[in-house]
Design a protein around this motif. Structure first.
Motif, PDB file in Angstrom:
ATOM      1  N   SER A  82       0.813  -1.205   0.000  1.00  7.96           N
ATOM      2  CA  SER A  82       0.000   0.000   0.000  1.00  7.96           C
ATOM      3  C   SER A  82       0.854   1.266   0.000  1.00  7.96           C
ATOM      4  O   SER A  82       0.383   2.342   0.290  1.00  7.96           O
ATOM      5  N   ALA A  83       2.143   1.099  -0.332  1.00  8.65           N
ATOM      6  CA  ALA A  83       3.041   2.257  -0.277  1.00  8.65           C
ATOM      7  C   ALA A  83       2.541   3.379  -1.182  1.00  8.65           C
ATOM      8  O   ALA A  83       2.691   4.547  -0.874  1.00  8.65           O
ATOM      9  N   SER A  84       1.933   2.998  -2.310  1.00  9.32           N
ATOM     10  CA  SER A  84       1.458   4.027  -3.224  1.00  9.32           C
ATOM     11  C   SER A  84       0.038   4.452  -2.883  1.00  9.32           C
ATOM     12  O   SER A  84      -0.455   5.437  -3.392  1.00  9.32           O
ATOM     13  N   GLN A  85      -0.633   3.682  -2.018  1.00  9.20           N
ATOM     14  CA  GLN A  85      -1.992   4.058  -1.641  1.00  9.20           C
ATOM     15  C   GLN A  85      -1.961   4.972  -0.421  1.00  9.20           C
ATOM     16  O   GLN A  85      -0.959   5.074   0.248  1.00  9.20           O
ATOM     17  N   THR A  86      -3.104   5.601  -0.150  1.00  3.03           N
ATOM     18  CA  THR A  86      -3.135   6.481   1.001  1.00  3.03           C
ATOM     19  C   THR A  86      -3.762   5.789   2.188  1.00  3.03           C
ATOM     20  O   THR A  86      -4.570   4.870   2.049  1.00  3.03           O
ATOM     21  N   VAL A  87      -3.371   6.235   3.373  1.00  2.00           N
ATOM     22  CA  VAL A  87      -3.940   5.737   4.610  1.00  2.00           C
ATOM     23  C   VAL A  87      -5.308   6.381   4.793  1.00  2.00           C
ATOM     24  O   VAL A  87      -5.505   7.546   4.451  1.00  2.00           O
ATOM     25  N   ASP A  88      -6.268   5.605   5.293  1.00  2.00           N
ATOM     26  CA  ASP A  88      -7.576   6.183   5.583  1.00  2.00           C
ATOM     27  C   ASP A  88      -7.490   6.951   6.900  1.00  2.00           C
ATOM     28  O   ASP A  88      -7.464   6.363   7.973  1.00  2.00           O
ATOM     29  N   VAL A  89      -7.454   8.280   6.794  1.00  2.00           N
ATOM     30  CA  VAL A  89      -7.199   9.102   7.974  1.00  2.00           C
ATOM     31  C   VAL A  89      -8.347   9.005   8.981  1.00  2.00           C
ATOM     32  O   VAL A  89      -8.131   9.084  10.185  1.00  2.00           O
ATOM     33  N   SER A  90      -9.571   8.768   8.484  1.00  2.00           N
ATOM     34  CA  SER A  90     -10.711   8.726   9.414  1.00  2.00           C
ATOM     35  C   SER A  90     -10.634   7.517  10.338  1.00  2.00           C
ATOM     36  O   SER A  90     -11.302   7.480  11.373  1.00  2.00           O
ATOM     37  N   SER A  91      -9.803   6.517   9.962  1.00  2.00           N
ATOM     38  CA  SER A  91      -9.659   5.358  10.838  1.00  2.00           C
ATOM     39  C   SER A  91      -8.637   5.596  11.951  1.00  2.00           C
ATOM     40  O   SER A  91      -8.533   4.806  12.874  1.00  2.00           O
ATOM     41  N   LEU A  92      -7.870   6.683  11.839  1.00  2.00           N
ATOM     42  CA  LEU A  92      -6.868   6.972  12.864  1.00  2.00           C
ATOM     43  C   LEU A  92      -7.517   7.733  14.016  1.00  2.00           C
ATOM     44  O   LEU A  92      -8.511   8.430  13.818  1.00  2.00           O
ATOM     45  N   PRO A  93      -6.941   7.619  15.240  1.00  2.00           N
ATOM     46  CA  PRO A  93      -7.501   8.387  16.358  1.00  2.00           C
ATOM     47  C   PRO A  93      -7.418   9.894  16.080  1.00  2.00           C
ATOM     48  O   PRO A  93      -6.402  10.390  15.591  1.00  2.00           O
ATOM     49  N   ARG A  94      -8.502  10.583  16.374  1.00  2.00           N
ATOM     50  CA  ARG A  94      -8.614  11.993  16.029  1.00  2.00           C
ATOM     51  C   ARG A  94      -7.548  12.854  16.708  1.00  2.00           C
ATOM     52  O   ARG A  94      -6.952  13.730  16.083  1.00  2.00           O
ATOM     53  N   GLY A  95      -7.309  12.558  17.985  1.00  2.97           N
ATOM     54  CA  GLY A  95      -6.307  13.325  18.721  1.00  2.97           C
ATOM     55  C   GLY A  95      -4.942  13.192  18.076  1.00  2.97           C
ATOM     56  O   GLY A  95      -4.188  14.172  17.969  1.00  2.97           O
ATOM     57  N   TYR A  96      -4.634  12.000  17.592  1.00  2.49           N
ATOM     58  CA  TYR A  96      -3.338  11.763  16.942  1.00  2.49           C
ATOM     59  C   TYR A  96      -3.224  12.584  15.673  1.00  2.49           C
ATOM     60  O   TYR A  96      -2.200  13.226  15.413  1.00  2.49           O
ATOM     61  N   VAL A  97      -4.297  12.606  14.870  1.00  2.88           N
ATOM     62  CA  VAL A  97      -4.277  13.368  13.613  1.00  2.88           C
ATOM     63  C   VAL A  97      -4.088  14.855  13.905  1.00  2.88           C
ATOM     64  O   VAL A  97      -3.258  15.531  13.275  1.00  2.88           O
ATOM     65  N   LEU A  98      -4.835  15.355  14.893  1.00  3.38           N
ATOM     66  CA  LEU A  98      -4.743  16.782  15.218  1.00  3.38           C
ATOM     67  C   LEU A  98      -3.352  17.142  15.741  1.00  3.38           C
ATOM     68  O   LEU A  98      -2.774  18.161  15.359  1.00  3.38           O
ATOM     69  N   ARG A  99      -2.810  16.269  16.588  1.00  6.60           N
ATOM     70  CA  ARG A  99      -1.485  16.532  17.149  1.00  6.60           C
ATOM     71  C   ARG A  99      -0.444  16.548  16.033  1.00  6.60           C
ATOM     72  O   ARG A  99       0.425  17.404  15.964  1.00  6.60           O
ATOM     73  N   LYS A 100      -0.571  15.582  15.128  1.00  3.16           N
ATOM     74  CA  LYS A 100       0.379  15.472  14.019  1.00  3.16           C
ATOM     75  C   LYS A 100       0.290  16.704  13.109  1.00  3.16           C
ATOM     76  O   LYS A 100       1.304  17.221  12.643  1.00  3.16           O
ATOM     77  N   LEU A 101      -0.937  17.161  12.871  1.00  9.69           N
ATOM     78  CA  LEU A 101      -1.145  18.357  12.049  1.00  9.69           C
ATOM     79  C   LEU A 101      -0.453  19.555  12.686  1.00  9.69           C
ATOM     80  O   LEU A 101       0.273  20.293  12.023  1.00  9.69           O
ATOM     81  N   PHE A 102      -0.690  19.731  13.978  1.00 11.28           N
ATOM     82  CA  PHE A 102      -0.129  20.881  14.680  1.00 11.28           C
ATOM     83  C   PHE A 102       1.395  20.828  14.675  1.00 11.28           C
ATOM     84  O   PHE A 102       2.064  21.797  14.310  1.00 11.28           O
ATOM     85  N   THR A 103       1.958  19.666  15.039  1.00 15.37           N
ATOM     86  CA  THR A 103       3.421  19.597  15.118  1.00 15.37           C
ATOM     87  C   THR A 103       4.046  19.726  13.733  1.00 15.37           C
ATOM     88  O   THR A 103       5.088  20.354  13.586  1.00 15.37           O
ATOM     89  N   SER A 104       3.399  19.167  12.694  1.00 17.04           N
ATOM     90  CA  SER A 104       3.970  19.269  11.345  1.00 17.04           C
ATOM     91  C   SER A 104       4.020  20.719  10.890  1.00 17.04           C
ATOM     92  O   SER A 104       5.050  21.195  10.418  1.00 17.04           O
ATOM     93  N   THR A 105       2.907  21.438  11.014  1.00 16.73           N
ATOM     94  CA  THR A 105       2.913  22.816  10.529  1.00 16.73           C
ATOM     95  C   THR A 105       3.825  23.675  11.400  1.00 16.73           C
ATOM     96  O   THR A 105       4.484  24.579  10.902  1.00 16.73           O
TER      97      THR A 105
END
Lengths: 191, 224
Positions: free
Chosen positions: B29-52
């Motif tokens: 699945s290296a070329s496919q995308t991860v389904d973000v809605s299946s990830l924990p929401r807090g993790y996605v938000l934290r990752k967004l904040f730290t990345s930007t």
């Protein structure tokens, strides 16, 4: 009152600067120098130099710089809030529309035609940075005598590292800075 | 102790099987995308904040640099967004008013986590310039004329452009592979308009939207 003025001035800058940083420059000038007289032309030149030397968009840097000078840290925060508010509203609406309609055939065709333009403009942005870096001093590609072979080598080296090892771009960038710094220090203190 | 030793080889073997399976699945699945809605929401938000936050703190040279870095992060590293969708999002960021770096953070935040995502991404993008400029505006003459800083920045500019070229390389390869003549023409024309003729980005985008609409009409007639 000064807070409201700061907010409104930067709200306008945020709302009307289409096309990124350099499109914002004349708007910042009009508000901050001509209309309110918060900065002199010399201050503004300093601001532009500093904005180029620090990370972050020029409009945000200007907001913090002017806000700080006029009304301290609360001023900086309010001016920054003003400059990003139009983006937040406008882009959120567009993003929501995109999420809703992206699978329409017409929308797909439009987006498909936009992709190459986006790539071309990002490429142009890269050239706008690399040309002044390879021809330091003049900032133009016309003066061949100003060409810096060292900068070309750093550029090619960085490109090689990025392609070959898929390294973290930030580390590559900082590494390039360190190489140049080491060279300049050696040139200044050793020879 | 001895009991543990007896069990260990077996469980280690099992672990190995599991990780090997996961590795092949990841490779598939290296070329496919991860389904973000299946990830924990807090993790996605934290990752967004730290990345930007991280990218905004180190990104010299304007909005396009941070856009290319966001692309690398969310396409190549995390696989949260695919390449085509990212180009759509960048087009939205470019055609909107305001700083492109902030707009880029907003589209990505909105795509990954809705309004909370927008707030986290924007906050991350905005904090570094506020902090850095506030610190510097106290002694900016010294900062402006500093020899070491100048050397460091000169070198970093070379690195920044290498990063941009590397990302463009990957993206343009996709366009060339499509062998779509109109798109190749748009690629060249948009470059000339932007770089040589210095046409505002918004007009270039509007022109491309026009071309896209015409193509949609032509295709509609053909299929009718």
């Amino acid at each position: 009152m000064i807070y409201l003025q700061l907010f409104l001035a930067f709200l306008q800058i945020g709302a009307f600067s289409f096309g990124g940083g350099y499109a914002a420059m004349p708007l910042i000038q009009a508000q901050v120098i001509d209309h309110y007289g918060w900065l002199t032309a010399a201050d503004f030149n300093d601001l532009v130099t500093i904005a180029e030397m620090t990370p972050g968009p020029i409009a945000l840097n200007a907001a913090t710089f002017v806000g700080n000078q006029i009304a301290g840290i609360p001023g900086a925060v309010i001016a920054t809030f003003g400059v990003i508010l139009p983006s937040c509203l406008f882009v959120s609406v567009l993003a929501a529309l995109y999420a809703k309609y992206r699978n329409l055939a017409t929308m797909k065709e439009v987006l498909h035609s936009l992709h190459p333009a986006v790539i071309a403009m990002i490429f142009a942005a890269g050239l706008k940075i690399v040309v002044p870096a390879l021809f330091p001093g003049t900032g133009a590609a016309t003066a061949v005598s100003e060409f810096s072979l060292r900068h070309l080598l750093i550029f090619l080296g960085a490109l090689f590292v990025l392609r070959k090892w898929k390294s973290d771009p930030i580390k590559v960038m900082v590494g390039c800075g360190a190489v140049e710094l080491a060279y300049e220090c050696a040139a200044r203190y050793l020879f | 102790m001895s009991r543990k030793n007896r069990i260990d080889p077996e469980s280690a073997d099992q672990n190995e099987k599991i990780t090997a399976g996961a590795a092949t699945a990841a490779a598939d699945s290296a070329s496919q995308t991860v389904d973000v809605s299946s990830l924990p929401r807090g993790y996605v938000l934290r990752k967004l904040f730290t990345s930007t936050l991280y990218l905004s703190a180190f990104t010299f040279g304007g909005g396009y640099v941070i856009i290319t870095l966001l692309q690398k992060k969310f396409i190549d590293e995390l696989h949260w967004i695919d390449n085509d969708e990212m180009l759509d999002l960048v087009a939205i960021a470019q055609s909107s008013p305001g700083a492109i770096a902030v707009n880029g953070a907003i589209v990505i935040g909105s795509k990954l986590a809705g309004i909370p995502g927008i707030l986290c991404a924007v906050l991350g993008a905005v904090i570094p310039p506020i902090v850095i400029l506030t610190v510097i505006s106290g002694f900016y003459a010294a900062f402006r004329d500093n020899f070491f800083l100048h050397a460091l920045l000169q070198g970093m500019q070379c690195g920044v452009s290498a990063v941009i070229f590397s990302v463009v390389w990957d993206m343009a390869a996709g366009t060339f592979r499509e062998r779509d003549k109109v798109n190749l023409f748009i690629l060249g024309a948009a470059f000339v308009c932007n770089y040589v003729l210095k046409v505002n980005v918004v007009f270039i985008i509007l022109a491309c939207i026009g071309v896209g609409l015409i193509r949609a009409v032509i295709r509609g007639r053909r299929s009718a």
